[in-house]
Design an enzyme around this catalytic site. Structure first.
Site, PDB file in Angstrom:
ATOM      1  N   TYR A  61       8.193   9.611  -1.648  1.00 47.74           N
ATOM      2  CA  TYR A  61       9.444   9.727  -0.848  1.00 47.74           C
ATOM      3  C   TYR A  61       9.340   8.943   0.511  1.00 47.74           C
ATOM      4  O   TYR A  61      10.033   8.464   1.368  1.00 47.74           O
ATOM      5  CB  TYR A  61      10.204  10.985  -0.483  1.00 47.74           C
ATOM      6  CG  TYR A  61      10.977  11.334  -1.522  1.00 47.74           C
ATOM      7  CD1 TYR A  61      12.179  10.685  -2.043  1.00 47.74           C
ATOM      8  CD2 TYR A  61      10.682  12.707  -2.076  1.00 47.74           C
ATOM      9  CE1 TYR A  61      12.861  11.304  -3.020  1.00 47.74           C
ATOM     10  CE2 TYR A  61      11.660  13.107  -3.296  1.00 47.74           C
ATOM     11  CZ  TYR A  61      12.373  12.372  -3.451  1.00 47.74           C
ATOM     12  OH  TYR A  61      13.317  13.052  -4.718  1.00 47.74           O
ATOM     13  N   ASP A 155       5.373   0.446  17.631  1.00 42.27           N
ATOM     14  CA  ASP A 155       4.862   1.613  16.991  1.00 42.27           C
ATOM     15  C   ASP A 155       3.539   1.997  17.713  1.00 42.27           C
ATOM     16  O   ASP A 155       2.524   1.041  17.990  1.00 42.27           O
ATOM     17  CB  ASP A 155       4.530   1.412  15.596  1.00 42.27           C
ATOM     18  CG  ASP A 155       5.666   1.071  14.555  1.00 42.27           C
ATOM     19  OD1 ASP A 155       6.792   1.405  15.111  1.00 42.27           O
ATOM     20  OD2 ASP A 155       5.469   0.763  13.532  1.00 42.27           O
ATOM     21  N   LYS A 231      18.093 -22.194  20.024  1.00 40.77           N
ATOM     22  CA  LYS A 231      17.739 -21.165  21.165  1.00 40.77           C
ATOM     23  C   LYS A 231      16.610 -20.209  20.991  1.00 40.77           C
ATOM     24  O   LYS A 231      15.978 -19.936  22.072  1.00 40.77           O
ATOM     25  CB  LYS A 231      19.195 -20.479  20.859  1.00 40.77           C
ATOM     26  CG  LYS A 231      19.500 -19.430  22.144  1.00 40.77           C
ATOM     27  CD  LYS A 231      20.702 -18.858  21.924  1.00 40.77           C
ATOM     28  CE  LYS A 231      21.049 -17.311  22.435  1.00 40.77           C
ATOM     29  NZ  LYS A 231      22.044 -16.635  22.241  1.00 40.77           N
ATOM     30  N   CYS A 388       2.002   7.368 -18.597  1.00 36.32           N
ATOM     31  CA  CYS A 388       1.176   8.590 -17.739  1.00 36.32           C
ATOM     32  C   CYS A 388       1.675   9.700 -18.142  1.00 36.32           C
ATOM     33  O   CYS A 388       1.675  10.472 -19.453  1.00 36.32           O
ATOM     34  CB  CYS A 388       0.928   8.249 -16.440  1.00 36.32           C
ATOM     35  SG  CYS A 388      -0.562   9.008 -16.124  1.00 36.32           S
ATOM     36  N   MET A 391       4.022   9.646 -21.122  1.00 37.25           N
ATOM     37  CA  MET A 391       3.103   9.992 -22.265  1.00 37.25           C
ATOM     38  C   MET A 391       2.864  11.299 -22.864  1.00 37.25           C
ATOM     39  O   MET A 391       3.126  11.792 -23.807  1.00 37.25           O
ATOM     40  CB  MET A 391       1.786   9.077 -22.360  1.00 37.25           C
ATOM     41  CG  MET A 391       1.218   9.001 -23.475  1.00 37.25           C
ATOM     42  SD  MET A 391      -0.313  10.419 -23.242  1.00 37.25           S
ATOM     43  CE  MET A 391      -1.607   9.789 -24.259  1.00 37.25           C
ATOM     44  N   GLN A 392       2.432  12.085 -21.664  1.00 39.40           N
ATOM     45  CA  GLN A 392       2.030  13.632 -21.862  1.00 39.40           C
ATOM     46  C   GLN A 392       3.453  14.301 -22.332  1.00 39.40           C
ATOM     47  O   GLN A 392       3.031  15.301 -23.201  1.00 39.40           O
ATOM     48  CB  GLN A 392       1.495  14.008 -20.608  1.00 39.40           C
ATOM     49  CG  GLN A 392       0.222  13.167 -20.028  1.00 39.40           C
ATOM     50  CD  GLN A 392      -0.499  13.632 -18.847  1.00 39.40           C
ATOM     51  OE1 GLN A 392       0.344  14.493 -17.955  1.00 39.40           O
ATOM     52  NE2 GLN A 392      -1.615  13.016 -18.372  1.00 39.40           N
ATOM     53  N   HIS A 515      -1.346   2.959 -16.758  1.00 40.75           N
ATOM     54  CA  HIS A 515      -0.187   2.253 -16.152  1.00 40.75           C
ATOM     55  C   HIS A 515      -0.230   0.642 -16.264  1.00 40.75           C
ATOM     56  O   HIS A 515      -0.415  -0.027 -15.731  1.00 40.75           O
ATOM     57  CB  HIS A 515      -0.085   2.639 -14.692  1.00 40.75           C
ATOM     58  CG  HIS A 515       0.052   4.058 -14.509  1.00 40.75           C
ATOM     59  ND1 HIS A 515       1.125   4.703 -13.910  1.00 40.75           N
ATOM     60  CD2 HIS A 515      -0.846   4.934 -14.302  1.00 40.75           C
ATOM     61  CE1 HIS A 515       0.983   5.792 -13.696  1.00 40.75           C
ATOM     62  NE2 HIS A 515      -0.165   6.350 -13.807  1.00 40.75           N
ATOM     63  N   GLU A 517       2.396  -1.004 -16.158  1.00 41.79           N
ATOM     64  CA  GLU A 517       3.217  -1.745 -14.944  1.00 41.79           C
ATOM     65  C   GLU A 517       2.467  -2.490 -13.787  1.00 41.79           C
ATOM     66  O   GLU A 517       3.074  -3.382 -13.115  1.00 41.79           O
ATOM     67  CB  GLU A 517       4.322  -0.731 -14.606  1.00 41.79           C
ATOM     68  CG  GLU A 517       3.864   0.457 -13.448  1.00 41.79           C
ATOM     69  CD  GLU A 517       3.159   1.744 -14.219  1.00 41.79           C
ATOM     70  OE1 GLU A 517       2.885   1.664 -15.359  1.00 41.79           O
ATOM     71  OE2 GLU A 517       3.394   2.669 -13.638  1.00 41.79           O
TER      72      GLU A 517
HETATM   73  N1  GLN Z   1       0.183  14.362 -13.633  1.00 38.24           N
HETATM   74  C1  GLN Z   1      -0.468  13.823 -14.592  1.00 38.24           C
HETATM   75  C2  GLN Z   1      -1.823  13.590 -14.638  1.00 38.24           C
HETATM   76  O1  GLN Z   1      -2.589  13.872 -13.579  1.00 38.24           O
HETATM   77  C3  GLN Z   1      -0.059  12.079 -14.964  1.00 38.24           C
HETATM   78  C4  GLN Z   1      -0.097  11.512 -13.736  1.00 38.24           C
HETATM   79  C5  GLN Z   1       0.620  10.144 -13.639  1.00 38.24           C
HETATM   80  O2  GLN Z   1       1.848  10.113 -14.268  1.00 38.24           O
HETATM   81  N2  GLN Z   1       0.042   9.144 -12.954  1.00 38.24           N
HETATM   82  O3  GLN Z   1      -2.374  13.639 -15.597  1.00 38.24           O
END
Ligand code: GLN
Length: 542
Positions: A61, A155, A231, A388, A391-392, A515, A517
């Protein structure tokens, strides 16, 4: 193409004024792309004025997703843009925060390296910032180092960074250091006018700090007239042709083309005393944009996660967009909040989706919804990509509903479950510090010959992918999973950790502990996303 191999490294600094979120990261990435297209060796780095030592401990966030480099550093999401635009891997030296600067100065002070001197923001902190800005080019040759300064002029925490780039510009001279300033030109609907005063004020503020920007990029929602640009040039001590407009475009990937059309790269080269030469073609990039424009059919894909904001899953969204384009589809992403998914709502919430991505994440919130979604798509044979934590959750769902372990869980969520099908990795067990201590960065992964995943990767025996996690598939259960239809098709060649699971019986049901991505780029879409989207569009009639 001009290529001056032993050209001295030149430094381009990009600052922003008036407002945040103007797209400094995209301008930096676009400029990098354009210089790269001219044959120059470039790198892009981000300096963030906040005090966290790295962005890894930040909630999405705050600053959106945490991007992970191949060398295992948790960084700002802008590094994702840099890689997606240029295809050049960044490293831990490309992302620096105030916290990291202070940490190294304070560590040196504790060691006694400063020999009793008073340690001050100027010169010690500014010197350390300068050292870090120059660091990449001390390790390998770069023609251009582009440095984006996070935050906005004014800042308080950004001041030492501005002082550092002021000094560098002075030390290196106009041919080797140049400032680009990005500002905003608001449109006042009531007056029917574009307003340049905020830009003038922002530049004045920079000038007050001793920095004269040589190039201005004006973010605007409406076309700027040449009068208006004149300008701005006149009031800001900038050449008219160095006042560039960055108008809102349908895609961030059109920005490099827009910048090239206005000669952003050419102006910078000229000002830095480098021969400008021919404008490069950007052929493959144009092909991508053309294909993107022509992809009018849409495919609906759900992102099942807990963060309802664009930037939280930035790299996943971009990877889906790349893969969509190369499959000649526009991917319409539907965010589905996993906290609201129950057995009663799941069918309705996933209705019409050609496929789902179960998102990464940490902690308890929203995980039961992810598990229910995984069950729904498994039992309805809807293409599913778990990443990640995603998948778990696929693994836990399978244990609960197929293997018959109703209390199966990850020890992250339930430390005392007797069926810890996802468990903490051995080497993580004694770690007490949170920052930078996960399993991070790129590891090899051996693919099982003949699996869906292996085919998706173009039948490669081995791939290398980036990780960010503490928990892992519990190898104790592997045999049981395989016997019941969920196969472990990707293994780390050394540790034998399970990195990929799939259900070969289903159309596309794959979960990766890593990951993917993070490594999809505009010119090289990721093979797993390509294959996933291809399967999602397979039976679409539109
Ligand atoms: N929380 C999970 C772990 O630490 C997955 C982490 C994630 O999705 N990047 O293994």
């Amino acid at each position: 193409m001009l290529f001056q191999k032993d050209m001295e490294t030149r430094y381009i600094f990009i600052t922003g004024g008036v407002a945040s979120s103007l797209g400094k990261g995209i301008i930096s990435a676009s400029l990098g792309k354009l210089l790269q297209a001219r044959g120059y060796k470039i790198t892009i780095q981000k300096f963030d004025p906040y005090i966290n030592v790295d962005p890894g401990t930040l909630n999405p966030y705050e600053h959106g997703e945490c991007y992970v480099t191949a060398d295992g550093f948790e960084t700002d999401l802008d590094l994702g843009h840099y890689e997606r635009f240029t295809g050049i891997e960044t490293t831990r030296d490309n992302s620096v925060t105030t916290g990291r600067i202070y940490l190294s100065v304070i560590e040196r002070e504790r060691r006694g390296d400063y020999l009793g001197k008073t340690i001050q923001v100027v010169p010690h902190i500014t010197d350390e910032i300068k050292r870090r800005i120059l660091l990449n080019a001390t390790k390998e040759h770069f023609d251009f180092v582009i440095t984006e300064i996070g935050g906005t002029i004014g800042d308080i925490e950004g001041q030492p960074f501005l002082e550092a780039i002021r000094q560098l510009r002075w030390q290196l001279g106009p041919q080797r250091a140049l400032n680009v300033h990005l500002t905003y030109v608001p449109y006042l609907a009531a007056a029917g006018e574009l307003k340049t005063k905020p830009t003038q004020t922002s530049v004045k503020q920079l000038q007050g700090l001793g920095i004269q920007p040589e190039v201005l990029v004006l973010r605007t929602e409406h076309e700027l007239s040449s009068d208006l640009r004149e300008k701005v040039a006149h009031f800001c001590n900038v050449d008219v042709d160095a006042v560039i407009q960055s108008q809102d475009l349908p895609s961030i990937y059109e920005v490099p083309v827009n910048m090239q059309r206005q000669g952003l790269d050419a102006i910078i080269l000229k000002k830095m005393g480098v021969e400008v030469g021919e404008t490069p073609e950007l052929g493959a990039w144009h092909d991508f944009l053309e294909r993107r424009k022509n992809a009018t059919r849409t495919v609906d894909i759900a992102l099942v996660g807990k963060y309802d904001l664009q930037d939280a899953y930035k790299s996943i969204r971009e990877s889906l967009a790349h893969a969509g384009t190369y499959n000649d589809y526009k991917v319409k992403i539907h965010f589905v909040n996993s906290e609201h998914i129950t057995k009663d709502t799941v069918a309705e919430m996933l209705k019409g989706m050609a496929g789902i991505v179960i998102c990464p994440g940490f902690g308890q919130r929203g995980i039961e919804g992810k598990i229910i979604a995984a069950e729904y798509t498994r039992t309805h044979d809807i293409p599913t990509f778990g990443i990640c934590l995603g998948m778990q959750m696929m693994v836990i769902e399978f244990a609960r509903n197929v293997l018959g372990y109703a209390d199966a869980n990850s020890s992250e969520m339930d430390p005392v479950t007797p069926h810890n099908v996802i468990d903490m990795m051995e080497e993580q067990k004694n770690i007490t510090q949170m920052g930078g201590t996960m399993r991070l960065g790129a590891y090899d992964c051996e693919l099982l010959n003949g699996s869906h995943t292996w085919k998706a990767y173009g039948e490669k025996p081995m791939v290398r992918e980036r990780h960010r996690h503490r928990y892992e598939f519990n190898d104790k259960y592997r045999h049981e999973y395989e016997k019941n239809g969920m196969h472990c098709v990707g293994l780390n060649p050394e540790s034998k950790l399970v990195e990929i699971v799939e259900i070969p019986e289903l159309r596309w049901y794959i979960g990766t502990q890593f990951h993917p991505e993070y490594s999809s780029t505009v010119l090289h879409p990721h093979p797993l996303f390509m294959s996933f989207v291809k399967e999602c569009v397979r039976d679409l009639k539109n």
